[in-house]
Design an enzyme around this catalytic site. Structure first.
Site, PDB file in Angstrom:
ATOM      1  N   ARG A   5       0.823  -1.289   0.052  1.00 38.88           N
ATOM      2  CA  ARG A   5       0.110   0.119   0.158  1.00 38.88           C
ATOM      3  C   ARG A   5       0.807   1.263  -0.146  1.00 38.88           C
ATOM      4  O   ARG A   5       2.025   1.112   0.241  1.00 38.88           O
ATOM      5  CB  ARG A   5      -0.663  -0.024   1.134  1.00 38.88           C
ATOM      6  CG  ARG A   5      -2.022  -1.031   1.273  1.00 38.88           C
ATOM      7  CD  ARG A   5      -3.103  -0.685   2.239  1.00 38.88           C
ATOM      8  NE  ARG A   5      -2.458  -0.562   3.480  1.00 38.88           N
ATOM      9  CZ  ARG A   5      -3.082  -0.752   4.807  1.00 38.88           C
ATOM     10  NH1 ARG A   5      -4.317  -0.635   4.559  1.00 38.88           N
ATOM     11  NH2 ARG A   5      -2.549  -0.791   5.806  1.00 38.88           N
TER      12      ARG A   5
ATOM     13  N   ASP B 202      10.353 -21.163   8.175  1.00 40.03           N
ATOM     14  CA  ASP B 202      11.044 -20.752   9.450  1.00 40.03           C
ATOM     15  C   ASP B 202      12.708 -20.512   9.322  1.00 40.03           C
ATOM     16  O   ASP B 202      13.396 -21.289   8.910  1.00 40.03           O
ATOM     17  CB  ASP B 202      11.032 -22.162  10.315  1.00 40.03           C
ATOM     18  CG  ASP B 202      11.604 -21.995  11.822  1.00 40.03           C
ATOM     19  OD1 ASP B 202      12.464 -21.289  12.062  1.00 40.03           O
ATOM     20  OD2 ASP B 202      10.875 -22.512  12.886  1.00 40.03           O
ATOM     21  N   HIS B 203      13.165 -19.260   9.662  1.00 42.62           N
ATOM     22  CA  HIS B 203      14.415 -18.730   9.315  1.00 42.62           C
ATOM     23  C   HIS B 203      15.357 -19.790   9.871  1.00 42.62           C
ATOM     24  O   HIS B 203      16.676 -19.652   9.190  1.00 42.62           O
ATOM     25  CB  HIS B 203      14.571 -17.310   9.144  1.00 42.62           C
ATOM     26  CG  HIS B 203      14.766 -16.848  10.488  1.00 42.62           C
ATOM     27  ND1 HIS B 203      13.790 -16.620  11.299  1.00 42.62           N
ATOM     28  CD2 HIS B 203      15.770 -16.755  11.537  1.00 42.62           C
ATOM     29  CE1 HIS B 203      14.212 -16.108  12.243  1.00 42.62           C
ATOM     30  NE2 HIS B 203      15.441 -16.046  12.670  1.00 42.62           N
TER      31      HIS B 203
ATOM     32  N   LYS C  62      19.543 -21.701   8.490  1.00 40.91           N
ATOM     33  CA  LYS C  62      20.879 -21.293   9.138  1.00 40.91           C
ATOM     34  C   LYS C  62      21.993 -22.228   8.886  1.00 40.91           C
ATOM     35  O   LYS C  62      21.630 -23.574   8.746  1.00 40.91           O
ATOM     36  CB  LYS C  62      20.716 -21.264  10.466  1.00 40.91           C
ATOM     37  CG  LYS C  62      20.244 -19.746  11.124  1.00 40.91           C
ATOM     38  CD  LYS C  62      20.029 -19.969  12.717  1.00 40.91           C
ATOM     39  CE  LYS C  62      19.399 -18.750  13.120  1.00 40.91           C
ATOM     40  NZ  LYS C  62      19.947 -17.542  13.192  1.00 40.91           N
TER      41      LYS C  62
ATOM     42  N   HIS D 184      10.744 -22.279  15.912  1.00 42.51           N
ATOM     43  CA  HIS D 184      12.237 -22.341  15.820  1.00 42.51           C
ATOM     44  C   HIS D 184      12.709 -23.565  16.642  1.00 42.51           C
ATOM     45  O   HIS D 184      13.548 -24.570  16.204  1.00 42.51           O
ATOM     46  CB  HIS D 184      13.062 -21.091  16.140  1.00 42.51           C
ATOM     47  CG  HIS D 184      12.372 -19.860  15.586  1.00 42.51           C
ATOM     48  ND1 HIS D 184      12.260 -20.065  14.028  1.00 42.51           N
ATOM     49  CD2 HIS D 184      12.264 -18.737  15.716  1.00 42.51           C
ATOM     50  CE1 HIS D 184      11.507 -18.606  13.850  1.00 42.51           C
ATOM     51  NE2 HIS D 184      11.561 -17.886  15.078  1.00 42.51           N
TER      52      HIS D 184
ATOM     53  N   LYS E 103      14.669 -13.569  26.698  1.00 44.05           N
ATOM     54  CA  LYS E 103      15.129 -12.338  26.399  1.00 44.05           C
ATOM     55  C   LYS E 103      15.862 -11.766  27.597  1.00 44.05           C
ATOM     56  O   LYS E 103      15.997 -12.127  29.103  1.00 44.05           O
ATOM     57  CB  LYS E 103      14.240 -11.092  26.283  1.00 44.05           C
ATOM     58  CG  LYS E 103      12.928 -11.852  25.241  1.00 44.05           C
ATOM     59  CD  LYS E 103      13.120 -11.265  23.802  1.00 44.05           C
ATOM     60  CE  LYS E 103      12.297 -11.618  23.054  1.00 44.05           C
ATOM     61  NZ  LYS E 103      12.736 -11.685  21.281  1.00 44.05           N
TER      62      LYS E 103
HETATM   63  P1  NAD Z   1       5.505  -3.960   8.525  1.00 39.00           P
HETATM   64  O1  NAD Z   1       4.190  -3.571   9.296  1.00 39.00           O
HETATM   65  O2  NAD Z   1       6.463  -3.312   8.715  1.00 39.00           O
HETATM   66  O3  NAD Z   1       5.102  -3.754   6.846  1.00 39.00           O
HETATM   67  C1  NAD Z   1       3.700  -4.589   6.315  1.00 39.00           C
HETATM   68  C2  NAD Z   1       3.860  -4.389   4.959  1.00 39.00           C
HETATM   69  O4  NAD Z   1       2.677  -4.805   4.475  1.00 39.00           O
HETATM   70  C3  NAD Z   1       4.021  -3.029   4.348  1.00 39.00           C
HETATM   71  O5  NAD Z   1       4.835  -2.977   3.022  1.00 39.00           O
HETATM   72  C4  NAD Z   1       2.580  -2.295   4.074  1.00 39.00           C
HETATM   73  O6  NAD Z   1       2.366  -1.612   3.049  1.00 39.00           O
HETATM   74  C5  NAD Z   1       1.956  -3.775   3.602  1.00 39.00           C
HETATM   75  N1  NAD Z   1       0.598  -3.941   3.777  1.00 39.00           N
HETATM   76  C6  NAD Z   1      -0.208  -3.760   4.876  1.00 39.00           C
HETATM   77  N2  NAD Z   1      -1.662  -3.795   4.701  1.00 39.00           N
HETATM   78  C7  NAD Z   1      -1.602  -3.914   3.278  1.00 39.00           C
HETATM   79  C8  NAD Z   1      -2.767  -4.175   2.428  1.00 39.00           C
HETATM   80  N3  NAD Z   1      -4.184  -4.160   2.827  1.00 39.00           N
HETATM   81  N4  NAD Z   1      -2.563  -4.473   1.240  1.00 39.00           N
HETATM   82  C9  NAD Z   1      -1.190  -4.374   0.790  1.00 39.00           C
HETATM   83  N5  NAD Z   1       0.017  -4.217   1.345  1.00 39.00           N
HETATM   84  C10 NAD Z   1      -0.344  -4.029   2.527  1.00 39.00           C
HETATM   85  O7  NAD Z   1       5.441  -5.722   8.854  1.00 39.00           O
HETATM   86  P2  NAD Z   1       6.735  -6.538   8.705  1.00 39.00           P
HETATM   87  O8  NAD Z   1       7.488  -6.461  10.218  1.00 39.00           O
HETATM   88  O9  NAD Z   1       7.479  -6.314   7.342  1.00 39.00           O
HETATM   89  O10 NAD Z   1       6.216  -7.919   8.977  1.00 39.00           O
HETATM   90  C11 NAD Z   1       5.785  -8.677   7.646  1.00 39.00           C
HETATM   91  C12 NAD Z   1       5.532 -10.099   7.990  1.00 39.00           C
HETATM   92  O11 NAD Z   1       6.478 -10.656   8.256  1.00 39.00           O
HETATM   93  C13 NAD Z   1       4.219 -10.277   9.186  1.00 39.00           C
HETATM   94  O12 NAD Z   1       3.673 -11.444   9.106  1.00 39.00           O
HETATM   95  C14 NAD Z   1       5.446 -10.547  10.532  1.00 39.00           C
HETATM   96  O13 NAD Z   1       4.991 -11.407  11.417  1.00 39.00           O
HETATM   97  C15 NAD Z   1       6.601 -11.271   9.566  1.00 39.00           C
HETATM   98  N6  NAD Z   1       7.769 -11.249  10.321  1.00 39.00           N
HETATM   99  C16 NAD Z   1       8.450 -10.069  10.424  1.00 39.00           C
HETATM  100  C17 NAD Z   1       9.756  -9.988  10.903  1.00 39.00           C
HETATM  101  C18 NAD Z   1      10.444  -8.913  11.168  1.00 39.00           C
HETATM  102  O14 NAD Z   1      11.528  -8.928  11.768  1.00 39.00           O
HETATM  103  N7  NAD Z   1      10.025  -7.580  10.745  1.00 39.00           N
HETATM  104  C19 NAD Z   1      10.249 -11.431  11.530  1.00 39.00           C
HETATM  105  C20 NAD Z   1       9.558 -12.387  11.321  1.00 39.00           C
HETATM  106  C21 NAD Z   1       8.226 -12.495  10.957  1.00 39.00           C
END
Ligand code: NAD
Length: 484
Positions: free
Chosen positions: A51, A177-178, A182, A240, A331
């Protein structure tokens, strides 16, 4: 040793959530690294989809900044960065609406691998799957990659599996599952099944117990209220640590292919005994002079969510009956260190007489930092004065053993994304695995929720609550020290 980089097939990789935190920190810098390594063919493209207002040029600026911020300086080369950015496109899209979908459909090419990374909140997975299908953007060979958390209990995981299965076959779904990406985690399989040395001893007859530690020094900080909805059990153990247990405990698969490996992992999860209440210790870190405690960080002074968990687990099968697996993660602990320690039994008969503080053989697989392996063996203490024994480590740091090649080892995300393009699911969780892991976890969480259990406080910078130490002490064992 020369590392071989085999280019993957041409692809269009669409990253839904391409402007999010995960894309910025991990996915895009990882792809840049694969580009620099020569793994990306000429006509591979990456399409950010999210978005917000942005065009191709704006996205390239965004990704340039991400590379500069999250790639090591020595890997930043202006020419390479420009080359990588030229592969990027951006589509403004709404997962829940109609906007952007026909633009995306028009952009996709035939004759290349189509992969869709769902780096968005899990609540959007169903919307994305449905629209990819409705706009005929995904075909039978397309792959989707889904991020954690995959559900917060068995019911939600099943619902997610169901919604994805409406439009995608299991062979198209890559649940990340990252930890499985590893290098050292994969080495668990190489060490176990590529050597004759360990496997004969890898059972309850010779292994006294196993310890798995995943310790972090950081607290939940800025994402406290988000973390508070999950806690260590959901955030770390169900996924994990469960995967680590599977790799350490599974039977040798007959082939190194995705379903053979995952069938064996599934059997381990299904063989896990339920836990008794006294086999679990939960904790919350306390404030120290510099930083607030968990209850402040999570913004709920009455929170009962755990930032630490230790457990004594049992696998009821012929190989492992009687060998406990002690697991802890948390943590704000003493050091950032993740390791698996396989602690072997003492020799059946001691010909050298009683000696104090003998600790026996231990195989330690270090996941981070300083990835490597270490086997503690007994030798004679040098010098005169009889046969005194001493334990010394046979130490292998991968960085030292592999030399400059170790620097080229892809990080977990890089490797996993390339596996998606190759169509190799070995290092991804299958739907039934995830459900089995929740089926084991659910009653444990339900039991402590029903009792209103409050986690024990523990000092920041410690090894967790006292009770976690007791979990081993009362069995006549002790945790390995948490250190970097
Ligand atoms: P974020 O909130 O930083 O980013 C969300 C993204 O989704 C943005 O690009 C936003 O524009 C997009 N988005 C939101 N609503 C939308 C919609 N209706 N249509 C299109 N795009 C839309 O989230 P994040 O931290 O990048 O996490 C993304 C996924 O990865 C989540 O499922 C999170 O649980 C998972 N995750 C994140 C991390 C991390 O380190 N950030 C680690 C493991 C897993």
């Amino acid at each position: 040793m020369v590392s071989r980089v085999i280019p993957v097939d041409p692809f269009d990789l669409v990253i839904f959530g391409g402007t999010g935190d995960l894309a910025r920190r991990k996915i895009l810098p990882g792809l840049y690294r694969r580009y620099c390594a020569g793994q990306m063919p000429e006509d591979a493209r990456i399409i950010g989809a999210a978005r917000g207002e942005m065009d191709d040029a704006g996205y390239r600026d965004f990704v340039r900044e991400a590379i500069v911020e999250f790639s090591p300086p020595k890997e930043q080369n202006a020419e390479q960065i420009d080359g990588f950015l030229s592969r990027l496109h951006f589509i403004v899209i709404d997962a829940k609406g109609t906007g952007g979908w026909s633009d995306l459909a028009a952009l996709m090419r035939d004759g290349v691998v189509r992969a869709f990374y769902f780096s968005v909140a899990p609540g959007l997975f169903g919307d994305l799957a449905t629209r990819l299908h409705a706009h005929a953007i995904a075909d039978d060979d397309s792959r989707i990659v889904v991020e954690k958390p995959f559900g917060r209990d068995l019911a939600t995981a099943k619902a997610l599996n169901k919604v994805l299965a409406e439009h995608f076959d299991e062979h198209q779904i890559y649940r990340i599952d990252h930890y499985l990406g590893k290098e050292t985690v994969q080495n668990l399989m190489a060490v176990r099944f590529g050597n004759i040395l360990f496997e004969p001893l890898w059972n309850a007859q010779y292994v006294d117990h196993i310890q798995i530690t995943v310790a972090e020094t950081v607290g939940v900080g800025g994402r406290g209220s988000y973390y508070d909805k999950s806690g260590a059990m959901r955030d770390m153990v169900q996924n994990h640590l469960m995967q680590l247990i599977c790799l350490i405990a599974m039977e040798p698969p007959s082939h190194f292919d995705p379903d053979a490996v995952r069938d064996e992992k599934l059997k381990v999860i299904r063989a896990l005994d339920p836990l008794a209440p006294d086999e679990i210790v939960r904790g919350q870190y306390l404030a120290d002079e510099d930083q607030p405690g968990y209850l402040v960080d999570c913004e709920d002074p009455a929170s009962k969510t755990e930032s630490f968990i230790a457990m004594k687990m049992h696998i009821s099968n012929w190989r492992w009956k009687g060998t406990p697996i002690y697991v802890r993660t948390g943590k704000r602990l003493r050091a950032r260190a993740s390791e698996i320690a396989v602690v072997f039994k003492d020799p059946p008969h001691n010909i050298f007489g009683e000696q104090e503080d003998r600790r026996g053989n231990v195989l330690v697989i270090r996941l981070q930092p300083n990835e490597g392996m270490n086997l503690r063996v007994t030798i004679k203490e040098p010098g005169p004065g009889g046969m005194r024994l001493v334990e010394v480590p046979l130490d292998m740091s991968f960085a030292e053993a592999l030399g400059p090649d170790a620097e080229d080892i892809p990080d977990a995300y890089e490797r996993l994304i390339m596996d998606v393009i190759r169509g190799n699911q070995t290092l991804f969780m299958r739907g039934d695995e995830v459900e089995a892991a929740w089926a084991w976890t659910d009653p444990i969480i339900a039991a402590w929720e029903a009792k209103g259990d409050k986690p024990k406080g523990y000092d920041a910078g410690s090894s967790g609550p006292e009770d976690a130490l007791m979990l081993l002490h009362r069995d006549g064992r002790r945790w390995r020290e948490i250190r970097e």
